[in-house]
Design an enzyme around this catalytic site. Structure first.
Site, PDB file in Angstrom:
ATOM      1  N   ASP A  17       0.965  -1.316  -0.539  1.00  0.00           N
ATOM      2  CA  ASP A  17       0.187  -0.119   0.254  1.00  0.00           C
ATOM      3  C   ASP A  17       0.747   0.871  -0.196  1.00  0.00           C
ATOM      4  O   ASP A  17       1.479   1.505   0.750  1.00  0.00           O
ATOM      5  CB  ASP A  17      -1.266   0.126   1.067  1.00  0.00           C
ATOM      6  CG  ASP A  17      -1.889  -1.045   1.314  1.00  0.00           C
ATOM      7  OD1 ASP A  17      -2.210  -1.634   0.426  1.00  0.00           O
ATOM      8  OD2 ASP A  17      -2.820  -1.470   2.357  1.00  0.00           O
ATOM      9  N   ARG A  47     -19.110  -8.008  -1.790  1.00  0.00           N
ATOM     10  CA  ARG A  47     -17.726  -7.795  -0.089  1.00  0.00           C
ATOM     11  C   ARG A  47     -17.973  -5.535   0.315  1.00  0.00           C
ATOM     12  O   ARG A  47     -17.259  -5.264  -1.343  1.00  0.00           O
ATOM     13  CB  ARG A  47     -16.845  -8.467  -0.110  1.00  0.00           C
ATOM     14  CG  ARG A  47     -16.521  -8.048   1.163  1.00  0.00           C
ATOM     15  CD  ARG A  47     -15.076  -8.600   1.317  1.00  0.00           C
ATOM     16  NE  ARG A  47     -13.935  -8.902   1.643  1.00  0.00           N
ATOM     17  CZ  ARG A  47     -13.037  -8.994   1.912  1.00  0.00           C
ATOM     18  NH1 ARG A  47     -12.608  -9.003   1.242  1.00  0.00           N
ATOM     19  NH2 ARG A  47     -11.883  -8.149   3.146  1.00  0.00           N
TER      20      ARG A  47
END
Ligand code: NAG
Ligand code: NAG
Ligand code: NAG
Ligand code: NAG
Length: 720
Positions: free
Chosen positions: A651, A711
C-alpha cells in the site's frame, strides 16, 4: 448609702425586667390578602412557614375588586384585636411577596423604628404625583409611601382603618398616603416610613439596588444603597420576574451542591402505581425543521420508561424530508400506543397552530392528566425523564437540556425589558450544573410538561402559542406568565442535550453521516461501535497476524449508510489505472471503488480518522504519532463477476485501515486478506471491524476472492 444603692439596683433591675417583659410580650401576626391560592401565594405561604410566622389569610374565595377591599378586610380582621396592646400586625400582599427573615428580626427592627406604625417606602410616587410637595423631606432614603406592606400595633392600625367606608374598588395606596400626609394623623397614630428598607424592600424602581448575599446556610437579599437586609420582599408589577428569581434562593436554606428545600415538597410519587394506573399523557412531538438523528429520536421515545398504553401521541412533521422516518416509526410502533395522530407536511399548518392543536387535544380530554411537549432536536437520554417531571408535581416544568459544551439551553434565567433573553447571574451555573435544583424561570422551550388541569383551569386560551409578533415558544411563555403560572426548570438529574441544527444539510441520502462536526457526540453514538472505547484501552483488540491489529470501529448503521451512500452515488471506477479522479495520489493496484471526496465526505472522513483512528494507532504502535494524513480513502466493491480479488501489493501508506462494511456468509462469500510474508490470512472479516497494518515493506498482501454476493470495505492509506 449602701442601702439606697441597693435600692437603685433593684429598681434598675425591675425596669430592665419590665422592658424585657414588654419586648417578650410583643408578638407578630401576619395578615395578608389573597383571593386565590396562586403559585405566588403558595410561595408566600411556604416562606412564612419556613420562618414560623403565624399568618391569617383574608379574602380567599372572594372575587377581587380592588384596593378598597384590602382595607375593608383589614378593618374587619382588626376589630377582634382592637384591645390587644402587645400585638404587632404585619399587613402584606402575598402573590408577589416572600419573607427573607423571621418574626424576631421583624419585631426588633420594628421596635428600633420607634414608631407605632411603619409603612414600606418607595422611590416612585404613586398614584397621585401632585401630592409630592406635601411629602416631608428626608435626609436619606426613599421618600414615598408604599401600601404593599406595613407593620404596626394592632391598636394603632385599627384606628388607622376604623373610619374606612369606601368602595372595594378604591385605591388603598391613596387612602394610606392621605393618612400619612395629614400631619395630625401622622403624629396621632405615630406613623413613619421605612425609608432605608430595613424591613420592607419594594423591588419596583429599585432593581439595581438589590443583590443576593450568599451566607453559609442561607441567602439574604441586600439593599446596596442603604446597606440593609430587608425582611419582606415585594416584587409587585413589572418586577415580579425578579422576585421569581430571588424566590429561587430566599428563604430556602440553600447549598449549591445539593439543591433547594422546595424541590422535595409537593412530590407526587408514581412508584406505587401499577402501569394501568399511571396518569394519561399526551406527548406532542414536533419536527419543525430538518433534524439529524431522527431515527435515534424515535428510538429514545420508545425507550421512555412509561407504559405506551398510557401515552397518546401527536406528531407534527413539517418536513417532507422526514416522511420516511416518521412513517417507519408509526408503521412499526404506532399500535403500541394508546393513540397516534400525525399531522404531516401535506397539511400545511403553522407551527403555532400545530402546537395549539396538540395542547387542545389534551385540554379537551378530561382524562388527559399531562401534556408533554418534545421537539425533535431534544436528545432525551434519561429514560426516566417523564416520570421524574410528573413526580415534581408542578403546573409547568422543563428538564434542563443544553447543547453539549455550549451555553445554549432550553431556558432563560431572566428576561429583558422587551421580553427577550437576558442572562441571569446564575444562568451559567445552572446550565453547567454547578447549582442544582428546581428553578422558577421566565422561559422554557423544546421539552416541557404541563398539567392537563392547568390547561383546563388557568391556560384556557386556545391560542396559547400566539401573542403579538412573538414566535410560538415566546408567545407560550408570555401567556403562561400573564396567567401567574410559574414555569420551573429542573437540573436535579441529567436529562440529555439539544442537537445543533445549524449545519444540517439534506442533500445526501444519509445526512447524519455528515454531522461529525456539528453533533460529534450524537455522531459517535450512532456510528462508532459500542466496544470501540474498550478497544482504545486495549481490551478486545485482536492480532490475527504479526503487527496486524483488528478491532471494532463502526456500528452496523455506519457500515450500511456508507455502502448505501456509495451505491446511491454509483460512479464506481473501472478498476484500471485510467482514473484521474485523485489529484496527486495513485493506487498501486486499481480497484473498483468510489473515493470519499467524490461524495464530498473527505473532511468528515479526515475528522473521523483524527478522532477515532489516531488515538488507537498511538496506543498500538507506541512511539508513532500519526496526523492521519491521507490521499487515498475509498470504498471498494468486490463481486465475483466484476472484480473478485486483488493481486498481491504494497500500500502507498505508512499504515492502512481496512473496515469491513458487510457480513460474510450473509452478504457475500469468500473474501478476506492474506499477508504473504507471514502466510497468514484473515478469512472471516467482521462487519464494522477494521484491520490496521503497516502499508509497505513487511505487509505485502492480497485480497482473497469473493465467490458470491458483493463485499464492501472502506480503505484508507494513512501517512503516505
Ligand atoms: C420553626 O419552628 C420549628 C419547630 O419549632 C423549628 O425547628 C425551626 O427551627 C423554626 N424555624 C426557624 C426558621 O426559626
Ligand atoms: C412617634 O413617637 C415617638 C415617641 O414615642 C417620637 O419620638 C416620634 O417622633 C413619633 N413619630 C411620629 C412620626 O410622630
Ligand atoms: C461488545 O462486547 C461485549 C463483550 O465482549 C459483547 O457481548 C457485545 O456483543 C459486543 N458488542 C457488539 C455490538 O458486538
Ligand atoms: C501456508 O499455510 C497453509 C495453511 O495455513 C499451508 O497449507 C501452506 O503450506 C503454507 N504455505 C507456505 C508457503 O508455507
Amino acid at each position: 448609702m449602701a442601702f439606697s444603692f441597693q435600692l437603685l439596683l433593684i429598681l434598675y433591675a425591675a425596669i430592665q425586667r419590665g422592658q424585657g417583659a414588654k419586648q417578650q410580650k410583643d408578638h407578630v401576626l401576619v395578615l395578608t390578602m389573597a383571593t386565590e391560592e396562586t403559585e405566588g401565594f403558595q410561595r408566600f405561604r411556604r416562606s412564612a412557614q419556613f420562618f414560623n410566622y403565624s399568618v391569617k389569610v383574608l379574602g380567599l374565595g372572594e372575587e377581587w375588586h380592588g384596593g378598597g377591599q384590602k382595607i375593608r378586610l383589614l378593618k374587619s380582621a382588626l376589630e377582634e384585636h382592637a384591645e390587644d396592646e402587645d400585638l404587632v400586625v404585619l399587613f402584606t400582599e402575598s402573590y408577589d411577596v416572600v419573607f427573607a427573615s423571621g418574626p424576631a428580626e421583624l419585631l426588633k427592627k420594628f421596635q428600633q423604628a420607634k414608631s407605632k406604625v411603619v409603612f414600606s417606602s418607595e422611590t416612585l410616587i404613586y398614584p397621585d404625583r401632585r401630592l409630592e410637595a406635601q411629602y416631608p423631606q428626608v435626609p436619606e432614603g426613599n421618600r414615598f409611601l408604599g401600601s404593599g406592606g406595613f407593620v404596626g400595633y394592632a391598636t394603632h392600625l385599627q384606628r388607622l382603618v376604623s373610619n374606612w367606608e369606601g368602595p372595594d374598588s378604591d385605591n388603598d395606596q391613596l387612602f394610606y398616603t392621605k393618612a400619612f400626609l395629614d400631619p395630625e394623623k401622622r403624629a396621632g397614630l405615630n406613623i413613619t416610613l421605612d425609608h432605608r428598607c430595613r424591613i420592607f424592600q419594594n423591588l419596583n424602581g429599585a432593581l439595581d439596588d438589590v443583590v443576593l448575599k450568599f451566607e453559609t446556610r442561607r441567602v439574604r437579599v441586600r439593599n446596596l444603597v442603604f446597606d440593609t437586609l430587608p425582611v419582606v420582599i415585594n416584587g409587585k408589577g413589572p418586577t415580579k420576574l425578579q422576585l421569581n428569581y430571588l424566590g429561587n434562593y430566599v428563604p430556602h436554606a440553600w447549598t449549591f451542591e445539593r439543591g433547594c428545600t422546595v424541590c422535595a415538597e409537593d412530590l407526587r410519587s408514581l412508584a406505587s402505581l401499577q402501569d394501568e394506573a399511571l396518569p394519561l399523557v399526551l406527548v406532542g412531538v414536533f419536527i419543525e425543521q430538518p433534524t439529524p438523528f431522527l431515527t435515534q429520536f424515535f428510538q429514545r421515545l420508545r425507550n421512555l420508561r412509561y407504559p405506551k398504553k398510557r401515552i397518546q401521541l401527536f406528531i407534527h412533521n413539517h418536513e417532507t424530508h422526514h416522511l420516511p422516518q416518521v412513517g417507519a416509526f408509526v408503521h412499526e410502533h404506532g399500535q403500541e400506543y394508546r393513540a397516534v395522530k400525525v399531522v404531516g407536511p401535506q397539511d400545511p399548518v403553522e407551527i403555532a397552530d400545530a402546537r395549539n392543536a396538540a395542547v387542545d387535544l389534551c385540554r379537551r380530554d378530561p382524562m388527559c392528566e399531562y401534556y408533554f411537549s418534545l421537539d425533535a432536536d431534544v436528545v432525551l437520554k434519561n429514560p426516566d425523564a417523564l416520570r421524574a417531571l410528573i413526580e415534581q408535581n408542578k403546573f409547568v416544568i422543563a428538564p434542563l437540556v443544553s447543547r453539549l459544551g455550549k451555553l445554549w439551553s432550553n431556558f432563560w434565567g431572566a428576561l429583558s425589558a422587551e421580553g427577550y433573553y437576558a442572562r441571569s447571574e446564575d444562568y451559567v451555573d445552572i446550565v453547567q450544573a454547578r447549582r442544582i435544583g428546581l428553578w422558577n424561570v421566565p422561559y422554557v422551550s423544546s421539552v416541557y410538561l404541563v398539567k392537563g388541569s392547568t390547561l383546563r383551569d388557568q391556560l384556557t386560551q386556545t391560542d396559547l402559542f400566539r401573542s403579538g409578533k412573538l414566535d410560538a415558544d415566546m408567545a407560550l411563555c408570555h401567556n403562561i406568565r400573564e396567567q401567574g403560572v410559574f414555569m420551573f426548570l429542573t437540573n436535579q438529574q441529567p436529562f440529555g442535550h439539544l442537537l445543533s441544527l445549524e449545519n444540517y444539510q439534506t442533500t445526501h441520502l444519509n445526512n447524519d453521516l455528515w454531522q461529525i462536526f456539528s453533533n460529534p457526540e450524537d455522531w459517535k453514538e450512532k456510528y462508532i461501535h459500542e466496544n470501540y472505547t474498550a478497544a482504545l484501552k486495549g481490551k478486545g483488540v485482536e492480532t490475527p497476524c504479526p503487527d496486524v491489529y483488528w478491532f471494532p470501529i463502526f456500528t452496523d448503521a455506519a457500515c450500511d449508510e456508507l455502502v448505501e451512500e456509495m451505491e446511491n452515488f454509483g460512479q464506481w471506477s473501472k478498476g484500471d489505472n485510467t482514473d484521474t479522479r485523485i489529484q496527486g495520489g495513485y493506487e498501486n493496484v486499481p480497484t473498483i471503488d468510489i473515493h470519499m471526496n467524490q461524495i464530498n465526505f473527505e473532511r468528515e472522513w479526515y475528522k473521523f480518522l483524527l478522532d477515532y483512528i489516531a488515538p488507537i494507532t498511538e496506543k498500538l504502535y507506541p512511539g508513532y504519532y500519526t496526523r492521519t494524513q491521507f490521499e487515498l480513502a475509498f470504498v471498494v466493491r468486490y463481486k465475483p463477476d466484476e472484480q473478485p480479488s486483488l493481486m498481491p501489493h504494497h500500500d502507498a501508506s505508512t499504515f492502512t485501515i481496512n473496515i469491513a462494511l458487510n457480513r460474510v456468509g450473509i452478504d457475500y462469500e469468500g473474501g478476506g486478506c492474506r499477508f504473504l510474508r507471514y502466510n497468514c490470512s484473515i478469512r472471516a472479516p467482521r462487519k464494522g471491524w477494521t484491520l490496521m497494518h503497516p502499508g509497505r515493506l513487511t505487509h505485502y498482501h492480497e485480497g482473497l476472492p469473493t465467490t458470491k454476493g458483493t463485499r464492501y470495505i472502506a480503505v484508507s492509506f494513512l501517512d503516505p
